[in-house]
Motif scaffolding. Sequence first.
Motif, mmCIF file in Angstrom:
data_model
loop_
_atom_site.group_PDB
_atom_site.id
_atom_site.type_symbol
_atom_site.label_atom_id
_atom_site.label_comp_id
_atom_site.label_asym_id
_atom_site.label_seq_id
_atom_site.Cartn_x
_atom_site.Cartn_y
_atom_site.Cartn_z
ATOM 1 N N LYS A 102 -30.085 -68.735 -32.643
ATOM 2 C CA LYS A 102 -30.978 -69.846 -32.307
ATOM 3 C C LYS A 102 -32.417 -69.370 -32.132
ATOM 4 O O LYS A 102 -33.354 -70.023 -32.575
ATOM 5 C CB LYS A 102 -30.481 -70.526 -31.030
ATOM 6 N N ARG A 103 -32.611 -68.210 -31.517
ATOM 7 C CA ARG A 103 -33.948 -67.718 -31.208
ATOM 8 C C ARG A 103 -34.623 -66.977 -32.358
ATOM 9 O O ARG A 103 -35.847 -66.902 -32.399
ATOM 10 C CB ARG A 103 -33.893 -66.775 -29.999
ATOM 11 N N GLU A 104 -33.833 -66.378 -33.239
ATOM 12 C CA GLU A 104 -34.412 -65.511 -34.261
ATOM 13 C C GLU A 104 -34.168 -65.981 -35.687
ATOM 14 O O GLU A 104 -35.111 -66.134 -36.457
ATOM 15 C CB GLU A 104 -33.871 -64.081 -34.091
ATOM 16 N N GLU A 110 -36.651 -71.547 -40.978
ATOM 17 C CA GLU A 110 -37.630 -72.647 -41.008
ATOM 18 C C GLU A 110 -38.956 -72.173 -41.619
ATOM 19 O O GLU A 110 -39.558 -72.871 -42.435
ATOM 20 C CB GLU A 110 -37.873 -73.197 -39.606
ATOM 21 N N LEU A 111 -39.407 -71.001 -41.209
ATOM 22 C CA LEU A 111 -40.644 -70.445 -41.755
ATOM 23 C C LEU A 111 -40.516 -70.212 -43.259
ATOM 24 O O LEU A 111 -41.419 -70.558 -44.025
ATOM 25 C CB LEU A 111 -41.004 -69.129 -41.051
ATOM 26 N N LEU A 112 -39.399 -69.653 -43.687
ATOM 27 C CA LEU A 112 -39.204 -69.381 -45.109
ATOM 28 C C LEU A 112 -39.192 -70.674 -45.922
ATOM 29 O O LEU A 112 -39.713 -70.706 -47.042
ATOM 30 C CB LEU A 112 -37.912 -68.583 -45.331
ATOM 31 N N THR A 133 -39.769 -62.966 -53.410
ATOM 32 C CA THR A 133 -39.482 -62.271 -52.151
ATOM 33 C C THR A 133 -38.991 -63.241 -51.087
ATOM 34 O O THR A 133 -37.957 -63.007 -50.445
ATOM 35 C CB THR A 133 -40.732 -61.519 -51.653
ATOM 36 N N VAL A 134 -39.716 -64.344 -50.899
ATOM 37 C CA VAL A 134 -39.343 -65.340 -49.889
ATOM 38 C C VAL A 134 -37.964 -65.918 -50.189
ATOM 39 O O VAL A 134 -37.119 -66.054 -49.300
ATOM 40 C CB VAL A 134 -40.421 -66.447 -49.796
#
Length: 168
Positions: A102-104, A110-112, A133-134
């Motif tokens: 949940k934390r990592e 979400e960022l990716l 890469t992403v």
Amino acid sequence: MKITEARQQFISQWGAFGTHWGINRTMAQIHALLMVSPDALTQDEMMDELNISRGNVNMNIRELINWGLVERQVIPGERKEFFVAEKDIWKVIRLIVKERKKRELEPMLELLNKLEEVEGDKKDKNVKAFLDTVTGIKKLGRQADKTLDMMVKAEENWFVSNMLKLFK
């Protein structure tokens, strides 16, 4: 080895291991102390045993409660708060995995997702290299997410038997 020495060694080492799991050393030591204690402990008892401040105990106990690793226990006739740790190690590991996921992992995914929406010509070698890469990291992250979900939901016997198959 006497029990007091064995307890101290366990608490110390669990604290060191905790730093590898994303838990600070003091938080892991409090957790270890509560795991090996046959009875619920007060904050004062934890302070004395671990030689740490009330604020440090209070802050780390709250975080352990948030992780689901510790709970308050009401003892009739007592005014102080008592705390107990989850002692089923399989459940402890699942709770740690669930919280770290949940934390990592979830924020990383979400960022990716956002990063994949980069503007630019997909034929541009810089854009293509970035997206490749992403996308690769995202694919690995999704697979890790599925695997961790399976582990969190799994029963211990099922998980252990399947892990043993991997190592044969």
